[in-house]
Design a protein around this motif. Structure first.
Motif, PDB file in Angstrom:
ATOM      1  N   ALA A   1       0.829  -1.201   0.000  1.00 21.09           N
ATOM      2  CA  ALA A   1       0.000   0.000   0.000  1.00 21.09           C
ATOM      3  C   ALA A   1       0.865   1.252   0.000  1.00 21.09           C
ATOM      4  O   ALA A   1       1.971   1.263   0.534  1.00 21.09           O
ATOM      5  CB  ALA A   1      -0.915   0.005   1.217  1.00 21.09           C
ATOM      6  N   LYS A   2       0.330   2.309  -0.579  1.00 20.72           N
ATOM      7  CA  LYS A   2       1.024   3.600  -0.603  1.00 20.72           C
ATOM      8  C   LYS A   2       0.714   4.414   0.650  1.00 20.72           C
ATOM      9  O   LYS A   2       1.243   5.510   0.845  1.00 20.72           O
ATOM     10  CB  LYS A   2       0.612   4.369  -1.856  1.00 20.72           C
ATOM     11  N   THR A   3      -0.108   3.875   1.512  1.00 22.19           N
ATOM     12  CA  THR A   3      -0.529   4.568   2.722  1.00 22.19           C
ATOM     13  C   THR A   3       0.666   5.102   3.507  1.00 22.19           C
ATOM     14  O   THR A   3       1.613   4.368   3.786  1.00 22.19           O
ATOM     15  CB  THR A   3      -1.326   3.613   3.635  1.00 22.19           C
TER      16      THR A   3
ATOM     17  N   SER B   1       8.205   6.435  -4.196  1.00 22.51           N
ATOM     18  CA  SER B   1       6.918   5.850  -3.813  1.00 22.51           C
ATOM     19  C   SER B   1       6.937   4.328  -4.013  1.00 22.51           C
ATOM     20  O   SER B   1       6.390   3.573  -3.193  1.00 22.51           O
ATOM     21  CB  SER B   1       5.793   6.476  -4.633  1.00 22.51           C
ATOM     22  N   TYR B   2       7.564   3.874  -5.085  1.00 23.16           N
ATOM     23  CA  TYR B   2       7.722   2.440  -5.327  1.00 23.16           C
ATOM     24  C   TYR B   2       8.541   1.820  -4.192  1.00 23.16           C
ATOM     25  O   TYR B   2       8.185   0.764  -3.640  1.00 23.16           O
ATOM     26  CB  TYR B   2       8.411   2.246  -6.668  1.00 23.16           C
TER      27      TYR B   2
ATOM     28  N   MET C   1       7.452  -1.143  -1.524  1.00 25.17           N
ATOM     29  CA  MET C   1       8.161  -2.424  -1.549  1.00 25.17           C
ATOM     30  C   MET C   1       8.982  -2.683  -0.289  1.00 25.17           C
ATOM     31  O   MET C   1       9.705  -3.681  -0.218  1.00 25.17           O
ATOM     32  CB  MET C   1       9.061  -2.499  -2.777  1.00 25.17           C
ATOM     33  N   GLY C   2       8.873  -1.805   0.699  1.00 26.43           N
ATOM     34  CA  GLY C   2       9.544  -2.087   1.967  1.00 26.43           C
ATOM     35  C   GLY C   2      10.190  -0.907   2.660  1.00 26.43           C
ATOM     36  O   GLY C   2      10.493  -0.980   3.856  1.00 26.43           O
TER      37      GLY C   2
ATOM     38  N   ASP D   1       5.298   6.965 -10.549  1.00 25.55           N
ATOM     39  CA  ASP D   1       5.982   5.975  -9.708  1.00 25.55           C
ATOM     40  C   ASP D   1       5.915   4.582 -10.333  1.00 25.55           C
ATOM     41  O   ASP D   1       5.908   3.573  -9.648  1.00 25.55           O
ATOM     42  CB  ASP D   1       5.441   5.977  -8.282  1.00 25.55           C
ATOM     43  N   SER D   2       5.911   4.562 -11.665  1.00 29.24           N
ATOM     44  CA  SER D   2       5.774   3.303 -12.395  1.00 29.24           C
ATOM     45  C   SER D   2       7.021   2.436 -12.293  1.00 29.24           C
ATOM     46  O   SER D   2       8.147   2.939 -12.259  1.00 29.24           O
ATOM     47  CB  SER D   2       5.509   3.577 -13.877  1.00 29.24           C
TER      48      SER D   2
END
Length: 231
Positions: free
Chosen positions: A64-66, A148-149, A153-154, A186-187
């Motif tokens: 999640a981007k939260t 953002s990616y 991812m962690g 943020d692709s």
């Protein structure tokens, strides 16, 4: 990546086509990102080596981007970053990158940091851009592995100091045409690749190098896309 502070304001503009001319270093020969630019990977041997490197990257689903905020990675282009090339050298990260990749660099009077004009070969488009600080957004600094990616991812679980490292590490940063960078968001590589097809394997390698250095996974779709570029 094209964070708002990367872009400054506006869209990238003028640049003369220079697709036959290439500067930069093969990323396989530049594992710390201190060499300039990004050179195409063309030989069968290097493409096989590239696939072996990409194969080492772990995969998982995108989280999640939260809670994501650019400020969670420190203020933009901070110099006070430990354990990365050029950290605490007295110049901000953006100018370090312009100096690394630019040619015919000119500085503000009395400064050996603030660049006022240069010529840049943009690996993503093949353009040669005659850049000046008065039109700053024509060149933006891409976070190859977008922040953002990273968060999804962690990196959301990292310390602030580690997030500042990946945000300012030259391995993860390439000055490129502003409008092209603005299209990336943020692709990951499954949904965005540089428009210049010749550079896509090199881009995939650089994405993998950042992921491996910071022990970050990528999505299965992104890893498949990365491998595809280096066939």
């Amino acid at each position: 990546m094209p964070e708002l502070d990367d872009a400054l304001t506006g869209q990238g503009g003028g640049g003369k086509s220079d697709s036959q001319t290439e500067g930069g270093v093969n990323p396989l020969d530049n594992p710390d990102g201190t060499g300039p630019g990004l050179k195409a990977i063309t030989s069968d041997k290097d493409r096989a080596e590239a696939r072996k490197l990409i194969d080492k990257v772990a995969t998982k689903g995108r989280g999640a981007k939260t809670g994501y905020d650019r400020d969670k990675f420190g203020y933009a282009w901070a110099d006070n970053v430990e354990d990365i090339p050029w950290g605490r050298n007295g110049c901000d990260t953006r100018n370090d990158l312009l100096k690394r990749d630019g040619r015919d660099v000119e500085y503000r009077s009395g400064s050996n940091c603030v660049i006022t004009s240069m010529t840049l070969h943009d690996p993503y488009t093949g353009k040669t851009i005659d850049w000046s600080k008065s039109k700053a957004a024509e060149v933006q600094i891409d976070h190859v592995m977008p922040l953002s990616y990273d968060w999804q991812m962690g990196a959301s679980r990292w310390s602030e100091s580690k997030r500042k490292q990946i945000a300012n590490d030259p391995l993860n940063l390439i000055p490129v045409d502003g409008s092209t960078n603005g299209s990336k968001g943020d692709s990951g590589p499954a949904t965005w690749l540089p428009p210049r097809s010749e550079i896509r394997c090199s881009y995939a390698v650089r994405f993998a190098q950042v992921a491996l250095k910071y022990d970050l996974p990528v999505t299965s779709a992104d890893k498949a896309a990365m491998l595809e570029q280096c066939k």
